[in-house]
Design a protein around this motif. Structure first.
Motif, PDB file in Angstrom:
ATOM      1  N   LEU A   1       0.830  -1.189   0.000  1.00 19.31           N
ATOM      2  CA  LEU A   1       0.000   0.000   0.000  1.00 19.31           C
ATOM      3  C   LEU A   1       0.875   1.254   0.000  1.00 19.31           C
ATOM      4  O   LEU A   1       0.619   2.199  -0.742  1.00 19.31           O
ATOM      5  N   LYS A   2       1.932   1.255   0.813  1.00 23.54           N
ATOM      6  CA  LYS A   2       2.855   2.395   0.851  1.00 23.54           C
ATOM      7  C   LYS A   2       3.486   2.611  -0.520  1.00 23.54           C
ATOM      8  O   LYS A   2       3.621   3.741  -0.982  1.00 23.54           O
ATOM      9  N   LYS A   3       3.896   1.519  -1.171  1.00 21.33           N
ATOM     10  CA  LYS A   3       4.517   1.633  -2.493  1.00 21.33           C
ATOM     11  C   LYS A   3       3.539   2.206  -3.507  1.00 21.33           C
ATOM     12  O   LYS A   3       3.903   3.056  -4.320  1.00 21.33           O
TER      13      LYS A   3
ATOM     14  N   ARG B   1       2.934   5.919  -2.701  1.00 19.28           N
ATOM     15  CA  ARG B   1       4.126   6.682  -3.084  1.00 19.28           C
ATOM     16  C   ARG B   1       4.192   6.865  -4.596  1.00 19.28           C
ATOM     17  O   ARG B   1       4.462   7.961  -5.089  1.00 19.28           O
ATOM     18  N   LYS B   2       3.948   5.808  -5.327  1.00 19.73           N
ATOM     19  CA  LYS B   2       4.000   5.872  -6.791  1.00 19.73           C
ATOM     20  C   LYS B   2       2.964   6.865  -7.324  1.00 19.73           C
ATOM     21  O   LYS B   2       3.260   7.662  -8.212  1.00 19.73           O
ATOM     22  N   GLN B   3       1.759   6.838  -6.782  1.00 15.79           N
ATOM     23  CA  GLN B   3       0.704   7.766  -7.222  1.00 15.79           C
ATOM     24  C   GLN B   3       1.062   9.204  -6.861  1.00 15.79           C
ATOM     25  O   GLN B   3       0.857  10.114  -7.665  1.00 15.79           O
TER      26      GLN B   3
ATOM     27  N   PHE C   1       2.637  14.578  -8.342  1.00 16.23           N
ATOM     28  CA  PHE C   1       3.511  15.697  -8.034  1.00 16.23           C
ATOM     29  C   PHE C   1       4.356  16.078  -9.243  1.00 16.23           C
ATOM     30  O   PHE C   1       4.567  17.253  -9.516  1.00 16.23           O
ATOM     31  N   SER C   2       4.820  15.077  -9.992  1.00 15.40           N
ATOM     32  CA  SER C   2       5.656  15.366 -11.153  1.00 15.40           C
ATOM     33  C   SER C   2       4.864  16.049 -12.260  1.00 15.40           C
ATOM     34  O   SER C   2       5.436  16.760 -13.080  1.00 15.40           O
ATOM     35  N   LYS C   3       3.563  15.879 -12.286  1.00 18.35           N
ATOM     36  CA  LYS C   3       2.727  16.500 -13.321  1.00 18.35           C
ATOM     37  C   LYS C   3       2.302  17.925 -12.966  1.00 18.35           C
ATOM     38  O   LYS C   3       1.814  18.657 -13.807  1.00 18.35           O
TER      39      LYS C   3
ATOM     40  N   GLU D   1      13.113  11.106  -8.365  1.00 23.61           N
ATOM     41  CA  GLU D   1      11.983  10.288  -8.809  1.00 23.61           C
ATOM     42  C   GLU D   1      10.901  11.161  -9.439  1.00 23.61           C
ATOM     43  O   GLU D   1      10.267  10.762 -10.406  1.00 23.61           O
ATOM     44  N   CYS D   2      10.681  12.346  -8.886  1.00 21.88           N
ATOM     45  CA  CYS D   2       9.633  13.238  -9.396  1.00 21.88           C
ATOM     46  C   CYS D   2      10.049  13.995 -10.646  1.00 21.88           C
ATOM     47  O   CYS D   2       9.262  14.130 -11.579  1.00 21.88           O
TER      48      CYS D   2
END
Length: 117
Positions: free
Chosen positions: A19-21, A24-26, A31-33, A59-60
């Motif tokens: 769930l954390k992964k 985090r991915k979402q 955030f990057s968008k 990552e972002c």
């Protein structure tokens, strides 16, 4: 002897980890968008940042540069502590303080810098 509770605890931890992964991915994707697709990297100036922050920024946003400088001069040195190629420097004697560029084993003086910025 493995208690019956062990598989339940392990399963619960794995579910939380997954769930954390996912969260985090979402978050990283959203955030990057925020700043659009034209951003290819970020720069951090000032005090050193934590490795966790740099990893997250990479990552972002892709590349994450860390530099040192001043408001008046702009960037002066990079991550490794070396002056950037564009920076001109000169060490000048400071007689009032007893500093000389001929001091041994290390020269001392006022560091003068010039940048193209």
């Amino acid at each position: 002897f493995i208690p019956k509770l062990w598989p339940m605890k392990l399963s619960s931890r794995l579910q939380r980890s997954n769930l954390k992964k996912m969260v985090r991915k979402q978050l990283i994707f959203k955030f990057s968008k925020i700043l659009g697709d034209n951003l290819t990297g970020v720069a951090i100036g000032g005090a050193p940042s934590s490795s966790r922050l740099r990893i997250w920024l990479e990552e972002c946003f892709g590349d994450c540069y860390h530099g040192y400088g001043s408001t008046e001069m702009g960037p002066i040195a990079g991550d490794e502590g070396f002056l950037w190629d564009e920076v001109e420097w000169k060490l000048q004697n400071v007689p009032d303080m007893g500093y000389s560029i001929k001091d041994k084993p290390y020269p001392r003086g006022e560091l003068l810098l010039k940048t193209p910025y």
